[in-house]
Design an enzyme around this catalytic site. Sequence first.
Site, PDB file in Angstrom:
ATOM      1  N   ASP A   1      -3.136   8.626   7.047  1.00  0.00           N
ATOM      2  CA  ASP A   1      -4.059   7.760   7.782  1.00  0.00           C
ATOM      3  C   ASP A   1      -3.233   6.963   8.793  1.00  0.00           C
ATOM      4  O   ASP A   1      -2.024   7.164   8.871  1.00  0.00           O
ATOM      5  CB  ASP A   1      -4.900   6.898   6.808  1.00  0.00           C
ATOM      6  CG  ASP A   1      -4.114   5.782   6.142  1.00  0.00           C
ATOM      7  OD1 ASP A   1      -2.995   5.469   6.587  1.00  0.00           O
ATOM      8  OD2 ASP A   1      -4.625   5.197   5.162  1.00  0.00           O
TER       9      ASP A   1
ATOM     10  N   SER B   1       0.796  -1.228   0.000  1.00  0.00           N
ATOM     11  CA  SER B   1       0.000   0.000   0.000  1.00  0.00           C
ATOM     12  C   SER B   1       0.830   1.282   0.000  1.00  0.00           C
ATOM     13  O   SER B   1       0.333   2.329  -0.394  1.00  0.00           O
ATOM     14  CB  SER B   1      -0.938   0.018   1.204  1.00  0.00           C
ATOM     15  OG  SER B   1      -0.193  -0.095   2.399  1.00  0.00           O
TER      16      SER B   1
ATOM     17  N   HIS C   1      -0.308   5.117   6.828  1.00  0.00           N
ATOM     18  CA  HIS C   1       0.418   5.640   5.662  1.00  0.00           C
ATOM     19  C   HIS C   1       0.790   7.106   5.803  1.00  0.00           C
ATOM     20  O   HIS C   1       0.011   7.887   6.350  1.00  0.00           O
ATOM     21  CB  HIS C   1      -0.433   5.471   4.397  1.00  0.00           C
ATOM     22  CG  HIS C   1      -0.909   4.082   4.195  1.00  0.00           C
ATOM     23  ND1 HIS C   1      -2.189   3.689   4.489  1.00  0.00           N
ATOM     24  CD2 HIS C   1      -0.265   2.983   3.754  1.00  0.00           C
ATOM     25  CE1 HIS C   1      -2.320   2.398   4.232  1.00  0.00           C
ATOM     26  NE2 HIS C   1      -1.167   1.941   3.788  1.00  0.00           N
TER      27      HIS C   1
END
Length: 367
Positions: A341, A51, A344
């Site tokens: 977030d 991610s 991340h």
Amino acid sequence: MELPSSSLKRCVLWLFVFCLLNVSTIISHSLEKEAVFFDGKFQALYVIGDSLVDAGNNNNLETKVKSNFAPYGSEFEGGKPTGRFCNGKTIADYIAIYYGLPLAPAYMGLSEEQKNNISTGINYASASCGVFPETGTKMGHCLSLGVQVDLFEKTIEQNMKNRFKTESELSEHLAESLFMTSIGVNDYAYTFNKTTDDPKEFAKKLHNDYMSQIKRLHRLGARKFFVNNLKPLGCYPNVIASTVPRGSCNEGINQAISLFNAKLRKGLTPLKQKLSGTSFLYSDYFNFMLGLRGPSSNQASSNLLDSTSPCCPNVYDGKPYTSCMSNSTACTVPDSHIFFDPFHPTQLANFMYAVRCFQERKVCQVV
Ligand SMILES: *[C@@H]1O[C@H](CO)[C@@H](O)[C@H](O)[C@H]1NC(C)=O
Ligand SMILES: *[C@@H]1O[C@H](CO)[C@@H](O)[C@H](O)[C@H]1NC(C)=O
Ligand SMILES: *[C@@H]1O[C@H](CO)[C@@H](O)[C@H](O)[C@H]1NC(C)=O
């Protein structure tokens, strides 16, 4: 008088750039091998990862782990969510920009026609996945490292062989492309079991499986690798919300990850000797992110930036499965945070990484 927020942001940004370009840390390098990565040109950027660098592959997979909705992408080319787990560009995007390449598009979002036409790189990265095939699959579908390399092989067979008329044209293209790999931390987040797994054994197995895919990429024609090590998961908002004292890093998980990172770094030298014509750039993302946290290593940024709580959700309670959702309220100035977030970084942190890697040459070293 109030400064418009955009010029305030720019001001803060340049202040960082100034700090980061601290003259004393610029060491002069003149070795030829460094020129490949720091002054070189690449035909394409192929991205393999999770991610941190997913450019939207998970949009097209059946999974809960997606980010193709606001407030993600609020700073991305006019504020559009793309499936990047960030308010803007990822570190893979900044690598593309550094080399003058277009941002590598997500493989899963491309039509067959587009796949046949692209020769500047493709992104195969998939959020929640890792090196081991089972990692992250509890949340739904994702592309593990092996599957990403399968897809790259399929790209060669079904798309590149149409575009490059001769074998030598194709192998030249592959040899002159950059292969970024940034994967493995989800194996620690989801598969590593602190009570049953021996960290040394786990790191060894993870490393073996990772390197066998690097060797596979080499057999397929890859020669230049940008290998990003694993982040200090133990200092991320989702983890530090439950540490004692609250906010301190989970040293246990960081130490387990450090064992792997050391193996990764050490293993590249013999691997380079074994694989013909290969160069590696090793990126110490772990220590870069630790440095942003401060205070010992980067006082300035730790004073200016929130390095513990995410921008989204604005009020983060750290409960499991609480993340940035479409109904979450985000902070108003993402550039005041290191984390967008709970899992991340923000675009600003990603930009700072690129400056430290390419400009300062402190985070990234050629093997
Ligand atoms: C093929 O790529 C070129 C640029 O490399 C672009 O201008 C063109 O629109 C693309 N065609 C298709 C069908 O995607
Ligand atoms: C780790 O292993 C122990 C012992 O087998 C088990 O009780 C526990 O549920 C496992 N933890 C996770 C997160 O799987
Ligand atoms: C946001 O949506 C999720 C489901 O998508 C729901 O569980 C949650 O309660 C909602 N939160 C708020 C603040 O409305």
